[in-house]
Design an enzyme around this catalytic site. Structure first.
Site, short mmCIF file in Angstrom:
data_model
loop_
_atom_site.label_atom_id
_atom_site.label_comp_id
_atom_site.label_asym_id
_atom_site.label_seq_id
_atom_site.Cartn_x
_atom_site.Cartn_y
_atom_site.Cartn_z
N GLU A 1 47.72 50.63 96.26
CA GLU A 1 48.58 52.24 96.64
C GLU A 1 47.34 53.27 96.17
O GLU A 1 46.71 53.76 95.77
CB GLU A 1 49.34 52.48 94.56
N ASP B 1 58.84 55.59 91.39
CA ASP B 1 58.07 57.17 92.26
C ASP B 1 58.96 57.93 92.65
O ASP B 1 58.60 58.85 92.39
CB ASP B 1 56.69 56.33 92.64
N ASP C 1 47.25 50.01 91.00
CA ASP C 1 47.78 51.77 90.38
C ASP C 1 46.68 52.80 90.94
O ASP C 1 45.25 52.00 90.66
CB ASP C 1 48.64 51.57 89.20
#
Length: 583
Positions: A357, A424, A328
């Site tokens: 990410e 997201d 992340d």
């Protein structure tokens, strides 16, 4: 000839070793300016007298946008080293030689003028996990997939799907729920699961970690997690976990110690604190994820922090045999840490998948020393803007996807994580204004593209929802409420990807035409050649297939065979599509 548009650098996607014997080279030129490019190349030490004994080979045009043409070639140097330049011939037959030292009217005699690949070192090769190339991922938000063990429900757990999702509500999804539905995923064709964070945390999304070595009790315990991994592996399904190493949660013990002891805390250097006393409400006086005070940024340059997080990375691979880490906010963590992270986890399991990410150009992380791939958001935006929201016309779509294909080396593209939506983003069906025909075209393009596709849980049965938290609804398990036709369509695409070599990942993708609302692209693998024709419009249209005139083709969806005449005019229904195989 537009010399200022001719571009190459001896690194990144322009020059790299695909394997221990093969070098890939790419050149950029202005669109429609150069008609032919030849590579001038040889071993740097191959001389007869004072004459460098170079060869010449024609490069092929791998793609074009409205601004640029891309040229590629594969070379297998006998001694694993190379000097090279480019002969460019424009549409008026003007010729120029392009080298590292600039432009020349004739082939330079000085070997030092040329671009250089010094030597292919096996230890420096980008070693992507081979299994990812054949993986179809399924992203699970654990609290919302399935509740299989009500005895571990937190007190605040709501009945399944009884309310719209919010930032705080909990519905009791857990590991047992995933285990109970693994056969559903196998039926769909899934062989990779990516779960958002499972570690002990305060929120329902778990991106605010309290303890990186403990599973959140609302999902189960380590014994159940071990069972989940075994059940997945028994079915040929890989498992990837989500790690949040950029920041911790508010209740992370070292951060709580800093709150309590301020400057006297032994953990104060675990974070980036500006001044004391620290302010944990409103705008924080320390680095955080964004400006979210409950997510303090970790100082990954601190040796103790580094050792702690590296131990986390190793622990879940070594103890539970997980197959991948999704990282992340990966771009906000230092490169040095990621290099050490890769080395640490790959020493335990050499083919573990490391996925960052990153939403922008990520070439700095994709040199073979940090990540195997990144979440391919440039692909996502292009596909969604064209097929779902229709903010992009066909030419813009072709340009943007062509750029995506030329951003990274081929071996990176082959393991790129190609998603349409996630926790997201809004659901793709909602972004498509609930038009399921548009959603089908999205899936068709995703599964016929290069890379490793990912389905966000429930998209395959037509679930909808806006942005966070609307995209995090409970999975619909009532079959009467599921879109079975969409499920079968996605299942068919996954099967085609596995059964038809040119449909799958390791094939050559190239656009042929973008006209009106129609895009045409080809995929080739060996002697197999597929041509995809997609009408991204609510209107019926006719399109001329010049490249298939007088050809016999089979539609791989209907298995119908037809002989196209010399005009090769194809009528496509609204949001219609064809995949023709030349026979």
């Amino acid at each position: 000839m537009f010399l200022e548009a001719i571009h190459h650098r001896a690194n990144d996607q322009y020059l790299y070793a695909k394997d221990a014997e093969t070098i890939h080279i790419m050149l950029e030129t202005k669109a429609n300016d150069i008609k032919k490019v030849e590579l001038i190349y040889a071993d740097p030490y191959h001389f007869q007298g004072n004459q460098w004994q170079y060869s010449q080979r024609e490069m092929y045009k791998s793609g074009s946008t409205s601004l640029l043409d891309y040229w590629k070639i594969t070379v297998e140097p006998e001694f694993r080293r190379l000097r090279y330049g480019f002969r460019c011939i424009d549409i008026n037959d003007n010729e120029i030689i392009y080298t590292e030292k600039g432009f020349f009217n004739r082939v330079p005699t000085d070997i030092n003028s040329y671009f250089c690949f010094p030597y292919i070192h096996a230890v420096d090769l980008f070693k992507e996990p081979e299994w990812v190339k054949d993986t179809v991922w399924y992203q699970i938000f654990p609290d919302r997939f399935a509740n299989g063990d009500s005895t571990i429900n937190p007190e605040s757990t709501l009945p399944w799907g009884s309310e719209e999702p919010s930032q705080t509500n909990i519905f009791g999804g857990d590991f047992q729920g995933i285990i109970d539905h693994l056969d559903y995923l196998v039926e769909l064709g899934i062989n990779g699961i990516y779960m958002t964070p499972i570690f002990k945390a305060y929120s329902n999304h778990k991106y605010d970690t309290i303890d990186y070595f403990e599973i959140d009790p609302q999902f189960g315990d380590k014994e159940t997690f071990r069972k989940l991994i075994k059940e997945c592996h028994d079915r040929g399904i890989k498992v990837m976990l989500d790690a949040v190493f950029n920041h911790s949660g508010y209740y992370f013990e070292p951060f709580q110690d800093v709150i309590k002891n301020q400057e006297s805390s032994p953990f104060k250097d675990w974070f980036h604190i500006w001044n004391y006393p620290i302010k944990t409400e409103g705008y924080p006086n320390y680095d955080a994820f964004g400006f979210v005070a409950s997510m303090p940024k970790l100082n990954t340059a601190n040796q103790k922090v580094k050792e702690y997080l590296l131990d986390v990375g190793k622990y879940w691979v070594e103890e539970f045999d997980i197959d991948g880490w999704r990282l992340d906010v990966a771009n906000e963590v230092d490169h040095t840490f990621w290099r050490e992270f890769r080395k640490a986890v790959k020493e335990i399991k050499k083919d573990v998948y490391i996925l960052g990410e990153i939403w922008h150009d990520a070439i700095k992380w994709l040199q073979g020393d940090q990540f195997d791939a990144v979440m391919n958001y440039p692909f996502t935006k292009s596909a969604v803007d064209y097929f779902a929201t229709q903010k992009m016309d066909s030419t813009e779509f072709m340009d943007s996807i062509t750029k995506v294909l030329h951003m990274y080396p081929q071996n990176v593209n082959e393991v790129s994580f190609n998603l349409l939506g996630s926790h997201d983003t809004a659901r793709v069906l909602t972004m498509a204004n609930n038009n399921k025909e548009r959603l089908k075209l999205l899936f068709l393009f995703q599964f016929s593209f290069i890379g490793s596709p990912c389905i966000y849980y429930g998209d395959e049965i037509g679930m909808d929802g806006g942005g966070d938290p609307g995209c995090r609804k409970c999975m619909v398990w009532n079959e009467e409420e599921q879109d079975k036709e969409m499920f079968e369509f996605v299942r068919t695409l996954i099967q085609l990807r596995r059964d038809v070599p040119a449909f799958g990942n390791l094939s050559n993708f190239q656009f042929i035409k973008a006209e009106g609302n129609v895009v045409i692209y080809s995929k080739m693998k060996g002697n197999q050649e597929l041509h995809f024709i997609i009408n991204n419009s609510h209107l019926q249209t006719n399109i001329t297939l010049e490249h298939l005139s007088n050809c016999t083709v089979k539609d791989i969806f209907s298995n119908e065979v037809e002989k196209l005449d010399n005009k090769a005019i194809l009528k496509l229904n609204a949001f219609g599509y064809k995949c023709f195989q030349k026979i």
